[in-house]
Design an enzyme around this catalytic site. Structure first.
Site, PDB file in Angstrom:
ATOM      1  N   CYS A   1      -1.424   5.868   8.917  1.00  0.00           N
ATOM      2  CA  CYS A   1      -1.747   4.536   8.590  1.00  0.00           C
ATOM      3  C   CYS A   1      -2.790   4.632   7.499  1.00  0.00           C
ATOM      4  O   CYS A   1      -2.708   5.744   6.795  1.00  0.00           O
ATOM      5  CB  CYS A   1      -2.026   3.273   9.617  1.00  0.00           C
ATOM      6  SG  CYS A   1      -3.618   4.068  10.536  1.00  0.00           S
ATOM      7  N   ARG A   4       0.920  -1.254   0.171  1.00  0.00           N
ATOM      8  CA  ARG A   4       0.082   0.032   0.010  1.00  0.00           C
ATOM      9  C   ARG A   4       1.231   1.180  -0.144  1.00  0.00           C
ATOM     10  O   ARG A   4       0.586   2.142  -0.794  1.00  0.00           O
ATOM     11  CB  ARG A   4      -1.049   0.004   1.230  1.00  0.00           C
ATOM     12  CG  ARG A   4      -2.027  -0.907   1.263  1.00  0.00           C
ATOM     13  CD  ARG A   4      -3.286  -0.988   2.366  1.00  0.00           C
ATOM     14  NE  ARG A   4      -3.719   0.386   2.164  1.00  0.00           N
ATOM     15  CZ  ARG A   4      -4.513   0.717   3.263  1.00  0.00           C
ATOM     16  NH1 ARG A   4      -4.770  -0.006   4.363  1.00  0.00           N
ATOM     17  NH2 ARG A   4      -5.263   1.584   3.026  1.00  0.00           N
TER      18      ARG A   4
END
Length: 267
Positions: free
Chosen positions: A225, A169
């Protein structure tokens, strides 16, 4: 304040003030509550991430913005967690979700720690009975500004910024939930799930220090995050490693990717 990560033995030694908190939650849509009802640590209460540890906001606030202090306090009180209790939180993923509760409590001056090894490291028998704790008194406290970072803080280059998501990611190779793929320019990849080993227990402190020092992280580091949840695991690990206290960017990638700010991809 107690240490940020404790063993089962250490938690037992802390005595009757300890309240175990089960904070299971899954990005793939599985029910943390259902998992709790199938079996949890004796005496543990279930803390609902979406209802107690976050609120629903506009897209630019991210998927899990911090709740109002009053909402958080009411949720804790309803679970029977009071101002003088010691919360030991766990999940079944090395603490990456439970760290959100621990960070919120510690940031506001409450005793709280992650249970090292979590559910997977517990050798005893799990139970299905839900404890009936009387409602407690939990005083709302504002989120301390010095423990938080905003959009400008993560882009002005004044602090080390670490990304707690998996490397794929971070690179932008995959993005399962948010509008754009990639990472905040200048951020360093520090996947939080690598803070623990295969047994779900934290790496030895010296190894944790090496991980953080390799990306220049220390006191004042900003962690983000996907939505401000697993970023807390890096902050707990940073403190556990003796490298100081960092800051949380609550909106994280889910907020940043809803802006027109530039996006970086690759390593």
């Amino acid at each position: 304040m107690i240490e940020p990560v404790v063993s089962r033995r250490r938690a037992q030694d802390l005595g009757a003030r300890v309240v175990y908190a089960d904070v299971r939650w899954y990005l793939d849509g599985r029910s943390g509550r259902a998992a709790y009802e199938e079996g949890h640590l004796p005496g543990a209460v279930f803390v609902d991430l979406d209802a107690v540890l976050a609120r629903h906001g506009a897209p630019e606030e991210g998927r899990h913005p911090l709740p109002d202090p009053e909402t958080f306090a009411a949720g804790m009180a309803a679970l029977g967690i009071g101002d003088d209790d010691i919360v030991v939180a766990y999940d079944d993923g090395g603490g990456v979700i439970a760290a959100r509760l621990v960070w919120m409590l510690r940031a506001t001056g409450h005793d709280a720690a992650l249970l090292d090894g979590g559910l997977l490291g517990y050798a005893g028998e799990l139970v299905r009975e839900e404890p009936q704790r009387p409602e407690a008194t939990f005083t709302p406290r504002p989120w301390p500004g010095e423990r938080l970072a905003d959009l400008d803080d993560v882009t002005d280059g004044s602090a080390v910024v670490v990304d707690a998501r998996d490397a794929g990611r971070f690179r932008g190779a995959v993005e399962p939930v948010d509008p754009r793929a990639g990472h905040i320019p200048g951020a360093r990849s520090l996947p939080c799930r690598e803070n623990v080993g295969a047994d779900s227990r934290f790496l030895p402190v010296e190894q944790l220090r090496e991980r953080f020092r390799a990306v220049g992280a220390g006191a004042g580091t900003i962690s983000y995050c996907g939505s401000g949840v697993t970023a807390c695991h890096n902050l707990i690990a940073l403190e556990h490693a003796g490298l100081g206290v960092g800051r949380l960017y609550p909106g994280s990638w889910s907020a940043y990717s809803n802006t027109d700010r530039p996006v970086a991809t690759g390593d």
